[in-house]
Design a protein around this motif. Structure first.
Motif, PDB file in Angstrom:
ATOM      1  N   ILE A 118       0.874  -1.180   0.000  1.00  0.00           N
ATOM      2  CA  ILE A 118       0.000   0.000   0.000  1.00  0.00           C
ATOM      3  C   ILE A 118       0.909   1.228   0.000  1.00  0.00           C
ATOM      4  CG2 ILE A 118      -1.858   1.202   1.229  1.00  0.00           C
ATOM      5  CD1 ILE A 118      -2.591  -1.438   2.562  1.00  0.00           C
ATOM      6  N   TYR A 119       0.588   2.193  -0.845  1.00  0.00           N
ATOM      7  CA  TYR A 119       1.434   3.392  -0.932  1.00  0.00           C
ATOM      8  C   TYR A 119       0.552   4.603  -1.171  1.00  0.00           C
ATOM      9  CZ  TYR A 119       0.509   3.060  -5.874  1.00  0.00           C
ATOM     10  OH  TYR A 119      -0.152   3.006  -7.073  1.00  0.00           O
ATOM     11  N   VAL A 120       1.012   5.742  -0.681  1.00  0.00           N
ATOM     12  CA  VAL A 120       0.221   6.955  -0.798  1.00  0.00           C
ATOM     13  C   VAL A 120       0.141   7.420  -2.255  1.00  0.00           C
ATOM     14  CG1 VAL A 120       0.420   7.836   1.554  1.00  0.00           C
ATOM     15  CG2 VAL A 120       2.296   8.241  -0.040  1.00  0.00           C
ATOM     16  N   ASN A 121      -1.047   7.798  -2.664  1.00  0.00           N
ATOM     17  CA  ASN A 121      -1.272   8.251  -4.044  1.00  0.00           C
ATOM     18  C   ASN A 121      -2.243   9.434  -4.036  1.00  0.00           C
ATOM     19  OD1 ASN A 121      -1.231   8.256  -6.874  1.00  0.00           O
ATOM     20  ND2 ASN A 121      -3.108   7.058  -6.943  1.00  0.00           N
ATOM     21  N   PRO A 122      -1.879  10.622  -4.564  1.00  0.00           N
ATOM     22  CA  PRO A 122      -0.620  10.912  -5.242  1.00  0.00           C
ATOM     23  C   PRO A 122       0.587  10.705  -4.342  1.00  0.00           C
ATOM     24  CG  PRO A 122      -1.767  12.948  -4.700  1.00  0.00           C
ATOM     25  CD  PRO A 122      -2.725  11.831  -4.434  1.00  0.00           C
ATOM     26  N   ASN A 132       5.904  -2.267  -8.945  1.00  0.00           N
ATOM     27  CA  ASN A 132       5.614  -2.936 -10.213  1.00  0.00           C
ATOM     28  C   ASN A 132       6.822  -3.720 -10.724  1.00  0.00           C
ATOM     29  OD1 ASN A 132       2.896  -2.306 -10.776  1.00  0.00           O
ATOM     30  ND2 ASN A 132       3.476  -0.220 -11.332  1.00  0.00           N
ATOM     31  N   PHE A 133       7.981  -3.134 -10.599  1.00  0.00           N
ATOM     32  CA  PHE A 133       9.214  -3.772 -11.058  1.00  0.00           C
ATOM     33  C   PHE A 133       9.387  -5.141 -10.397  1.00  0.00           C
ATOM     34  CE2 PHE A 133      14.029  -3.854 -10.894  1.00  0.00           C
ATOM     35  CZ  PHE A 133      14.217  -4.000 -12.258  1.00  0.00           C
ATOM     36  N   LEU A 134       9.025  -5.189  -9.111  1.00  0.00           N
ATOM     37  CA  LEU A 134       9.205  -6.428  -8.344  1.00  0.00           C
ATOM     38  C   LEU A 134       8.033  -7.395  -8.517  1.00  0.00           C
ATOM     39  CD1 LEU A 134      10.596  -4.772  -5.108  1.00  0.00           C
ATOM     40  CD2 LEU A 134      11.863  -6.129  -6.767  1.00  0.00           C
ATOM     41  N   ASN A 135       7.082  -7.019  -9.365  1.00  0.00           N
ATOM     42  CA  ASN A 135       5.882  -7.833  -9.561  1.00  0.00           C
ATOM     43  C   ASN A 135       5.049  -7.933  -8.290  1.00  0.00           C
ATOM     44  OD1 ASN A 135       4.742  -8.777 -11.861  1.00  0.00           O
ATOM     45  ND2 ASN A 135       6.288 -10.379 -12.181  1.00  0.00           N
ATOM     46  N   GLY A 136       5.211  -6.931  -7.417  1.00  0.00           N
ATOM     47  CA  GLY A 136       4.323  -6.848  -6.269  1.00  0.00           C
ATOM     48  C   GLY A 136       3.003  -6.261  -6.748  1.00  0.00           C
ATOM     49  N   LYS A 137       2.018  -6.236  -5.847  1.00  0.00           N
ATOM     50  CA  LYS A 137       0.740  -5.640  -6.251  1.00  0.00           C
ATOM     51  C   LYS A 137       0.635  -4.242  -5.656  1.00  0.00           C
ATOM     52  CE  LYS A 137      -4.208  -6.205  -6.075  1.00  0.00           C
ATOM     53  NZ  LYS A 137      -5.276  -6.714  -5.240  1.00  0.00           N
ATOM     54  N   PRO A 138       0.634  -3.197  -6.515  1.00  0.00           N
ATOM     55  CA  PRO A 138       0.530  -1.849  -5.962  1.00  0.00           C
ATOM     56  C   PRO A 138      -0.899  -1.544  -5.517  1.00  0.00           C
ATOM     57  CG  PRO A 138       0.940  -1.799  -8.353  1.00  0.00           C
ATOM     58  CD  PRO A 138       0.720  -3.226  -7.979  1.00  0.00           C
ATOM     59  N   VAL A 139      -1.043  -1.109  -4.291  1.00  0.00           N
ATOM     60  CA  VAL A 139      -2.375  -0.791  -3.749  1.00  0.00           C
ATOM     61  C   VAL A 139      -2.363   0.685  -3.333  1.00  0.00           C
ATOM     62  CG1 VAL A 139      -4.112  -1.389  -2.011  1.00  0.00           C
ATOM     63  CG2 VAL A 139      -2.576  -3.164  -2.892  1.00  0.00           C
ATOM     64  N   PRO A 140      -2.904   1.571  -4.183  1.00  0.00           N
ATOM     65  CA  PRO A 140      -2.842   2.996  -3.846  1.00  0.00           C
ATOM     66  C   PRO A 140      -3.749   3.386  -2.684  1.00  0.00           C
ATOM     67  CG  PRO A 140      -3.956   2.634  -5.969  1.00  0.00           C
ATOM     68  CD  PRO A 140      -3.524   1.292  -5.486  1.00  0.00           C
ATOM     69  N   LEU A 141      -3.202   4.185  -1.783  1.00  0.00           N
ATOM     70  CA  LEU A 141      -3.993   4.748  -0.677  1.00  0.00           C
ATOM     71  C   LEU A 141      -4.271   6.205  -1.034  1.00  0.00           C
ATOM     72  CD1 LEU A 141      -5.088   4.864   2.268  1.00  0.00           C
ATOM     73  CD2 LEU A 141      -2.746   5.343   3.008  1.00  0.00           C
ATOM     74  N   PRO A 142      -5.529   6.517  -1.391  1.00  0.00           N
ATOM     75  CA  PRO A 142      -5.816   7.887  -1.838  1.00  0.00           C
ATOM     76  C   PRO A 142      -5.613   8.924  -0.731  1.00  0.00           C
ATOM     77  CG  PRO A 142      -7.642   6.379  -2.340  1.00  0.00           C
ATOM     78  CD  PRO A 142      -6.723   5.655  -1.406  1.00  0.00           C
ATOM     79  N   LEU A 143      -4.945   9.993  -1.080  1.00  0.00           N
ATOM     80  CA  LEU A 143      -4.843  11.144  -0.168  1.00  0.00           C
ATOM     81  C   LEU A 143      -5.742  12.216  -0.768  1.00  0.00           C
ATOM     82  CD1 LEU A 143      -1.010  11.362   0.534  1.00  0.00           C
ATOM     83  CD2 LEU A 143      -2.768  10.144   1.812  1.00  0.00           C
ATOM     84  N   PHE A 359       2.433  12.000 -10.489  1.00  0.00           N
ATOM     85  CA  PHE A 359       2.555  11.435  -9.140  1.00  0.00           C
ATOM     86  C   PHE A 359       1.645  10.225  -8.950  1.00  0.00           C
ATOM     87  CE2 PHE A 359       3.622  15.875  -9.265  1.00  0.00           C
ATOM     88  CZ  PHE A 359       4.928  15.827  -8.794  1.00  0.00           C
ATOM     89  N   GLY A 360       1.473   9.463 -10.032  1.00  0.00           N
ATOM     90  CA  GLY A 360       0.666   8.244  -9.970  1.00  0.00           C
ATOM     91  C   GLY A 360      -0.632   8.395 -10.734  1.00  0.00           C
ATOM     92  N   SER A 361      -1.196   7.226 -11.108  1.00  0.00           N
ATOM     93  CA  SER A 361      -2.473   7.253 -11.824  1.00  0.00           C
ATOM     94  C   SER A 361      -3.545   7.757 -10.883  1.00  0.00           C
ATOM     95  CB  SER A 361      -2.864   5.844 -12.276  1.00  0.00           C
ATOM     96  OG  SER A 361      -1.737   5.150 -12.693  1.00  0.00           O
ATOM     97  N   LYS A 362      -4.595   8.309 -11.488  1.00  0.00           N
ATOM     98  CA  LYS A 362      -5.694   8.807 -10.651  1.00  0.00           C
ATOM     99  C   LYS A 362      -6.335   7.651  -9.877  1.00  0.00           C
ATOM    100  CE  LYS A 362      -7.540  12.944 -12.668  1.00  0.00           C
ATOM    101  NZ  LYS A 362      -8.760  13.531 -13.208  1.00  0.00           N
ATOM    102  N   ASN A 363      -6.826   7.930  -8.673  1.00  0.00           N
ATOM    103  CA  ASN A 363      -7.511   6.908  -7.884  1.00  0.00           C
ATOM    104  C   ASN A 363      -8.916   6.679  -8.440  1.00  0.00           C
ATOM    105  OD1 ASN A 363      -5.509   6.409  -5.765  1.00  0.00           O
ATOM    106  ND2 ASN A 363      -5.855   8.563  -5.243  1.00  0.00           N
ATOM    107  N   VAL A 364      -9.476   5.512  -8.138  1.00  0.00           N
ATOM    108  CA  VAL A 364     -10.836   5.207  -8.585  1.00  0.00           C
ATOM    109  C   VAL A 364     -11.769   6.303  -8.059  1.00  0.00           C
ATOM    110  CG1 VAL A 364     -12.718   3.508  -8.446  1.00  0.00           C
ATOM    111  CG2 VAL A 364     -10.330   2.744  -8.524  1.00  0.00           C
ATOM    112  N   GLY A 365     -12.562   6.863  -8.943  1.00  0.00           N
ATOM    113  CA  GLY A 365     -13.539   7.883  -8.532  1.00  0.00           C
ATOM    114  C   GLY A 365     -12.946   9.274  -8.381  1.00  0.00           C
ATOM    115  N   GLU A 366     -11.651   9.427  -8.631  1.00  0.00           N
ATOM    116  CA  GLU A 366     -11.029  10.760  -8.479  1.00  0.00           C
ATOM    117  C   GLU A 366     -11.404  11.636  -9.672  1.00  0.00           C
ATOM    118  OE1 GLU A 366      -6.781  10.725  -7.436  1.00  0.00           O
ATOM    119  OE2 GLU A 366      -6.539  12.612  -8.505  1.00  0.00           O
ATOM    120  N   LYS A 367     -12.102  12.731  -9.392  1.00  0.00           N
ATOM    121  CA  LYS A 367     -12.600  13.547 -10.511  1.00  0.00           C
ATOM    122  C   LYS A 367     -11.860  14.867 -10.643  1.00  0.00           C
ATOM    123  CE  LYS A 367     -17.192  11.623 -10.984  1.00  0.00           C
ATOM    124  NZ  LYS A 367     -17.323  10.850  -9.715  1.00  0.00           N
ATOM    125  N   ASP A 368     -11.326  15.351  -9.526  1.00  0.00           N
ATOM    126  CA  ASP A 368     -10.721  16.688  -9.570  1.00  0.00           C
ATOM    127  C   ASP A 368      -9.348  16.676 -10.237  1.00  0.00           C
ATOM    128  OD1 ASP A 368     -12.882  17.951  -8.595  1.00  0.00           O
ATOM    129  OD2 ASP A 368     -12.188  18.061  -6.522  1.00  0.00           O
TER     130      ASP A 368
END
Ligand code: PLP
Length: 397
Positions: A118-122, A132-143, A359-368
């Motif tokens: 889990i990592y902060v996004n943005p 991603n490089f390590l083939n881990g699963k990135p789980v964004p934590l929306p800020l 600073f990362g792909s937009k989070n699900v539902g992020e509109k602004d």
């Protein structure tokens, strides 16, 4: 060439692409005001430069222990104790060429294929890239702006699974300037201990906390054993080009990271390490002056941004970034997203900023829509740059 598959999963820092464009435009004679760069505009203080030069003159130009010279690791342990209130043994410190290698090596040491991180996004784009490089699963934590870009504990709870191995936090935060309060950190620590995951706490901006004292998760009882602190001289002492940083981590992990360094860098440059000893032990007034100046610029830039029609900017709490909401400005200008605004400002107004997706792909539902401005540039440049931005946003060309 036939690259290894993993290369397709390695991301980058698009800030460097914007920097290249800025330099290209400047070379063509264009006047560009850049708010894109993530490094202090100050020079390394004289006493630190002198310590580096003296070390070269003493012929401190040979290999050093892979985890850093003992004297530097001792100073780091001591200064970290003064800052964080946590007793550190020098064997828990690993010195690297900048803070970035700590992110890279510790993630290599901890993340297996399929492990969830889990990592902060943005967030700093290197987090997502290395997961991603390590083939881990990135789980964004929306800020989110509504929470002043700190983290929402209920959202975090929902992201945790039995495969969660690591959580990456960063406070004060790049790119939003947000920070985590003591109570946020206590709640995160409770979850880390309950669900047994590690926390990587990126604290490279710790000196730049403007309205409250710096807080660290490592000082919460039970957390030192599961925390990796990422720190260094780059931001605190304006030493980005010296390449000196460190991690503070459990000794078992420090040994593995040291082995990673033996395989990759051998060691950090010797004279740079002596300069870092002076940075930490010597006079701190230049560094604190820089922090004071950043605070004054924060106040200036936030005021000027809020004076632009269609732009809304929170008063950032730390680091040297602001992350204004430009949704309305994009709409008024007919732009689909902040990436189009970034290009418009660069090519039409001569102002370099970075768009949200640097600073990362937009989070699900992020509109602004958001952009990041670094105010590691003079007050005159801030005033001129913001004048150009106001004019370009309010009167489309
Ligand atoms: N972490 C964050 C959040 C950063 O913004 C940066 C640099 O921009 C780093 C780490 C890397 O710092 P260093 O230059 O010491 O490798």
């Amino acid at each position: 060439m036939k690259f290894a598959d993993r290369i397709s999963r390695l991301g980058t820092e698009t800030a460097f692409d914007v920097l290249a464009k800025v330099n290209e435009l400047k070379a063509q004679g264009k006047s560009i005001i850049s708010f894109s760069i993530g490094e202090p505009d100050f020079n390394t203080p004289e006493n630190i430069k002198k310590a580096g030069k003296d070390a070269i003159d003493r012929n401190e130009t040979h290999y050093k222990p892979a985890n850093g010279i003992p004297e530097l690791r001792e100073v780091i342990a001591q200064k970290s104790f003064e800052l964080r209130g946590v007793k550190i043994d020098p064997s828990e410190v690993v010195v690297t060429p900048g803070a970035k290698p700590i992110l890279f090596h510790t993630m290599h040491a901890l993340v297996n294929e399929g492990d969830e991180v889990i990592y902060v996004n943005p967030g700093f784009p290197i987090y997502e890239s290395v997961i991603n490089f390590l083939n881990g699963k990135p789980v964004p934590l929306p800020l989110v702006e509504e929470k002043e870009f700190s983290c929402d504990i209920d959202t975090l709870k929902k992201l945790i699974t039995p495969r969660t191995k690591l959580l990456i936090i960063n406070s004060p935060h790049n790119p939003t300037g947000g920070s985590l309060s003591r109570s946020d950190l206590e709640a995160i620590a409770g979850l880390a201990m309950k669900h047994d995951f590690y926390v990587m706490s990126d604290e490279v901006y710790h000196r730049f906390c403007f309205d409250s004292k710096f807080e660290t998760i490592s000082s919460i009882p039970g957390m030192k054993e599961r925390t990796i602190i990422v720190d260094g001289c780059s931001k605190t002492y304006a030493m980005t080009g010296w390449r000196i940083g460190w991690g503070i981590m459990p000794q078992e992990l420090a040994k593995v990271v040291t082995r990673m360094i033996i395989n990759s860098d051998s060691c950090t440059a010797a004279f740079t390490q002596y300069a870092a000893i002076e940075a930490l032990r010597g006079d701190q007034s230049e560094s604190y002056k820089m922090a004071e100046e950043f605070k004054a610029r924060r106040d200036l830039i936030v005021g000027l941004l809020n004076d632009i029609k269609g732009v809304k900017c929170l008063k950032a709490k730390g680091a040297f970034y602001v992350f204004p909401n430009v949704t309305e400005a994009c709409r008024n200008l007919g732009f689909k997203d902040s990436r189009e605004l970034q290009d418009y400002l660069l090519y039409k107004a001569g102002v370099a900023v970075l768009s949200r997706t640097c600073f990362g792909s937009k989070n699900v539902g992020e509109k602004d829509e958001y952009i990041r401005l670094s105010y590691a540039t003079s007050r005159e440049q801030i005033v001129e740059g913001l004048k150009r931005m106001k004019d370009a946003i309010e009167n489309k060309r």
